[in-house]
Design a protein around this motif. Structure first.
Motif, PDB file in Angstrom:
ATOM      1  N   ILE A   1       0.845  -1.203   0.000  1.00 23.63           N
ATOM      2  CA  ILE A   1       0.000   0.000   0.000  1.00 23.63           C
ATOM      3  C   ILE A   1       0.878   1.251   0.000  1.00 23.63           C
ATOM      4  O   ILE A   1       0.681   2.158  -0.806  1.00 23.63           O
ATOM      5  CB  ILE A   1      -0.986  -0.008   1.185  1.00 23.63           C
ATOM      6  N   LEU A   2       1.867   1.292   0.883  1.00 22.33           N
ATOM      7  CA  LEU A   2       2.752   2.463   0.943  1.00 22.33           C
ATOM      8  C   LEU A   2       3.497   2.677  -0.373  1.00 22.33           C
ATOM      9  O   LEU A   2       3.721   3.812  -0.791  1.00 22.33           O
ATOM     10  CB  LEU A   2       3.741   2.321   2.097  1.00 22.33           C
ATOM     11  N   LYS A   3       3.875   1.591  -1.032  1.00 23.16           N
ATOM     12  CA  LYS A   3       4.597   1.684  -2.307  1.00 23.16           C
ATOM     13  C   LYS A   3       3.712   2.266  -3.410  1.00 23.16           C
ATOM     14  O   LYS A   3       4.190   2.985  -4.282  1.00 23.16           O
ATOM     15  CB  LYS A   3       5.095   0.302  -2.713  1.00 23.16           C
ATOM     16  N   ASN A   4       2.420   1.972  -3.386  1.00 21.58           N
ATOM     17  CA  ASN A   4       1.521   2.331  -4.480  1.00 21.58           C
ATOM     18  C   ASN A   4       0.608   3.520  -4.208  1.00 21.58           C
ATOM     19  O   ASN A   4       0.026   4.067  -5.142  1.00 21.58           O
ATOM     20  CB  ASN A   4       0.662   1.120  -4.855  1.00 21.58           C
ATOM     21  N   LEU A   5       0.457   3.905  -2.971  1.00 20.78           N
ATOM     22  CA  LEU A   5      -0.451   4.988  -2.611  1.00 20.78           C
ATOM     23  C   LEU A   5       0.045   6.314  -3.187  1.00 20.78           C
ATOM     24  O   LEU A   5       1.215   6.655  -3.035  1.00 20.78           O
ATOM     25  CB  LEU A   5      -0.521   5.077  -1.085  1.00 20.78           C
ATOM     26  N   PRO A   6      -0.811   7.061  -3.872  1.00 16.35           N
ATOM     27  CA  PRO A   6      -0.385   8.356  -4.421  1.00 16.35           C
ATOM     28  C   PRO A   6       0.082   9.319  -3.321  1.00 16.35           C
ATOM     29  O   PRO A   6      -0.380   9.251  -2.172  1.00 16.35           O
ATOM     30  CB  PRO A   6      -1.648   8.885  -5.109  1.00 16.35           C
ATOM     31  N   ALA A   7       0.974  10.209  -3.694  1.00 16.45           N
ATOM     32  CA  ALA A   7       1.494  11.213  -2.761  1.00 16.45           C
ATOM     33  C   ALA A   7       0.340  12.039  -2.196  1.00 16.45           C
ATOM     34  O   ALA A   7      -0.616  12.361  -2.891  1.00 16.45           O
ATOM     35  CB  ALA A   7       2.485  12.122  -3.468  1.00 16.45           C
ATOM     36  N   GLY A   8       0.465  12.367  -0.914  1.00 16.27           N
ATOM     37  CA  GLY A   8      -0.530  13.206  -0.252  1.00 16.27           C
ATOM     38  C   GLY A   8      -1.287  12.477   0.839  1.00 16.27           C
ATOM     39  O   GLY A   8      -1.698  13.082   1.823  1.00 16.27           O
TER      40      GLY A   8
END
Length: 155
Positions: free
Chosen positions: A30-37
Protein backbone atom coordinates in the motif's frame (compact mmCIF):
# COMPACT_ATOMS: atom_id res chain seq x y z
CA UNK A 1 -10.21 -6.62 17.28
CA UNK A 2 -9.42 -2.95 17.74
CA UNK A 3 -5.86 -2.22 18.71
CA UNK A 4 -4.74 0.54 21.02
CA UNK A 5 -1.27 0.58 19.43
CA UNK A 6 -0.15 4.17 18.82
CA UNK A 7 1.91 3.36 15.69
CA UNK A 8 1.66 0.98 12.73
CA UNK A 9 4.98 -0.59 13.73
CA UNK A 10 3.69 -1.41 17.21
CA UNK A 11 0.39 -2.66 15.76
CA UNK A 12 2.30 -5.18 13.64
CA UNK A 13 4.41 -6.44 16.56
CA UNK A 14 1.26 -7.06 18.63
CA UNK A 15 -0.29 -9.35 16.00
CA UNK A 16 -0.22 -13.14 16.28
CA UNK A 17 2.91 -14.49 14.58
CA UNK A 18 0.92 -16.08 11.73
CA UNK A 19 -0.51 -12.67 10.76
CA UNK A 20 2.59 -10.47 11.08
CA UNK A 21 4.12 -11.24 7.67
CA UNK A 22 0.97 -10.75 5.59
CA UNK A 23 0.04 -7.56 7.40
CA UNK A 24 3.59 -6.22 6.95
CA UNK A 25 3.43 -7.15 3.26
CA UNK A 26 0.03 -5.43 2.89
CA UNK A 27 1.35 -2.29 4.53
CA UNK A 28 4.44 -2.29 2.32
CA UNK A 29 2.48 -2.73 -0.94
CA UNK A 30 0.00 0.00 0.00
CA UNK A 31 2.75 2.46 0.94
CA UNK A 32 4.60 1.68 -2.31
CA UNK A 33 1.52 2.33 -4.48
CA UNK A 34 -0.45 4.99 -2.61
CA UNK A 35 -0.39 8.36 -4.42
CA UNK A 36 1.49 11.21 -2.76
CA UNK A 37 -0.53 13.21 -0.25
CA UNK A 38 -2.12 10.41 1.73
CA UNK A 39 -0.76 9.83 5.24
CA UNK A 40 -0.40 6.64 7.23
CA UNK A 41 -1.86 6.87 10.75
CA UNK A 42 -3.49 4.69 13.35
CA UNK A 43 -7.22 5.23 13.13
CA UNK A 44 -10.08 3.34 14.74
CA UNK A 45 -7.61 0.70 15.94
CA UNK A 46 -6.29 -0.04 12.43
CA UNK A 47 -3.44 0.99 10.18
CA UNK A 48 -5.13 3.70 8.17
CA UNK A 49 -4.41 5.85 5.16
CA UNK A 50 -6.07 9.25 5.21
CA UNK A 51 -6.30 12.62 3.51
CA UNK A 52 -4.76 14.87 6.17
CA UNK A 53 -6.34 18.09 7.37
CA UNK A 54 -3.62 20.03 5.54
CA UNK A 55 -5.18 18.86 2.24
CA UNK A 56 -8.81 18.65 3.38
CA UNK A 57 -9.41 20.85 6.44
CA UNK A 58 -13.08 19.84 6.77
CA UNK A 59 -12.04 16.34 7.86
CA UNK A 60 -14.36 13.38 8.20
CA UNK A 61 -18.01 14.47 8.37
CA UNK A 62 -18.77 11.98 11.17
CA UNK A 63 -16.01 13.54 13.28
CA UNK A 64 -14.37 16.61 11.69
CA UNK A 65 -11.45 16.33 14.14
CA UNK A 66 -10.47 13.17 12.27
CA UNK A 67 -8.77 13.29 8.86
CA UNK A 68 -10.71 11.94 5.88
CA UNK A 69 -10.35 8.12 5.83
CA UNK A 70 -9.44 6.41 2.57
CA UNK A 71 -8.00 2.94 3.27
CA UNK A 72 -7.25 0.78 6.27
CA UNK A 73 -5.95 -2.69 7.02
CA UNK A 74 -6.72 -4.80 10.04
CA UNK A 75 -6.18 -8.26 11.38
CA UNK A 76 -9.61 -9.29 12.60
CA UNK A 77 -10.45 -12.42 14.58
CA UNK A 78 -11.41 -14.58 11.60
CA UNK A 79 -10.04 -12.67 8.63
CA UNK A 80 -7.70 -10.06 7.27
CA UNK A 81 -9.59 -6.92 6.27
CA UNK A 82 -8.75 -4.31 3.67
CA UNK A 83 -11.04 -1.31 3.88
CA UNK A 84 -11.18 0.93 0.80
CA UNK A 85 -13.70 3.75 0.87
CA UNK A 86 -13.33 4.24 -2.87
CA UNK A 87 -14.96 0.91 -3.73
CA UNK A 88 -17.91 1.87 -1.55
CA UNK A 89 -18.31 5.28 -3.18
CA UNK A 90 -17.39 4.47 -6.78
CA UNK A 91 -19.27 1.62 -8.48
CA UNK A 92 -16.89 1.64 -11.47
CA UNK A 93 -13.92 1.10 -9.15
CA UNK A 94 -15.75 -1.72 -7.36
CA UNK A 95 -16.59 -3.41 -10.67
CA UNK A 96 -12.98 -3.06 -11.83
CA UNK A 97 -11.77 -4.68 -8.60
CA UNK A 98 -14.26 -7.56 -8.82
CA UNK A 99 -13.28 -8.28 -12.43
CA UNK A 100 -9.55 -8.07 -11.75
CA UNK A 101 -9.90 -10.25 -8.66
CA UNK A 102 -11.83 -12.97 -10.52
CA UNK A 103 -9.14 -13.09 -13.22
CA UNK A 104 -6.38 -13.61 -10.64
CA UNK A 105 -8.00 -15.73 -7.94
CA UNK A 106 -10.00 -18.92 -7.67
CA UNK A 107 -11.29 -18.05 -4.20
CA UNK A 108 -14.62 -16.32 -3.74
CA UNK A 109 -14.39 -12.58 -3.21
CA UNK A 110 -15.99 -11.52 0.06
CA UNK A 111 -16.72 -7.81 -0.01
CA UNK A 112 -19.21 -5.65 1.86
CA UNK A 113 -19.46 -1.90 1.44
CA UNK A 114 -15.83 -0.83 1.89
CA UNK A 115 -14.51 -4.05 3.47
CA UNK A 116 -12.71 -6.79 1.55
CA UNK A 117 -12.19 -9.92 3.69
CA UNK A 118 -9.60 -12.67 3.30
CA UNK A 119 -9.83 -15.75 5.51
CA UNK A 120 -6.30 -16.96 4.77
CA UNK A 121 -3.12 -14.92 4.39
CA UNK A 122 -2.22 -16.75 1.19
CA UNK A 123 -5.46 -15.54 -0.42
CA UNK A 124 -4.55 -11.85 -0.13
CA UNK A 125 -3.72 -10.60 -3.66
CA UNK A 126 -0.95 -8.19 -2.73
CA UNK A 127 -0.27 -6.90 -6.24
CA UNK A 128 -3.99 -6.25 -6.83
CA UNK A 129 -4.33 -4.44 -3.49
CA UNK A 130 -1.36 -2.30 -4.49
CA UNK A 131 -3.04 -1.48 -7.78
CA UNK A 132 -6.28 -0.65 -5.98
CA UNK A 133 -4.37 1.68 -3.63
CA UNK A 134 -3.01 3.56 -6.64
CA UNK A 135 -6.36 4.22 -8.35
CA UNK A 136 -7.36 7.49 -6.63
CA UNK A 137 -5.30 10.55 -5.70
CA UNK A 138 -6.18 12.42 -2.51
CA UNK A 139 -7.93 15.13 -4.58
CA UNK A 140 -9.92 12.56 -6.57
CA UNK A 141 -10.98 10.91 -3.32
CA UNK A 142 -12.00 14.27 -1.79
CA UNK A 143 -14.05 15.09 -4.91
CA UNK A 144 -15.81 11.71 -4.81
CA UNK A 145 -16.38 12.02 -1.07
CA UNK A 146 -17.91 15.48 -1.39
CA UNK A 147 -20.32 14.29 -4.09
CA UNK A 148 -21.35 11.28 -1.97
CA UNK A 149 -21.90 13.42 1.14
CA UNK A 150 -24.01 15.90 -0.82
CA UNK A 151 -26.13 13.00 -2.14
CA UNK A 152 -26.60 11.66 1.38
CA UNK A 153 -27.66 15.06 2.78
CA UNK A 154 -30.51 15.93 0.43
CA UNK A 155 -32.40 19.17 1.28
Amino acid sequence: MQSTAPTPELYLTELPEERQQIMSDLRRVILKNLPAGFEEVMGYGMISYVVPHTLYPAGYHCDPKQPLPFMAIASQKNHIAVYHMGIYANENLLNWFKTAYSKQNKTKLVVGKSCIRFRKPEHVPLQLIGELASKLTPQEWVNTYQVMIKKAVKP
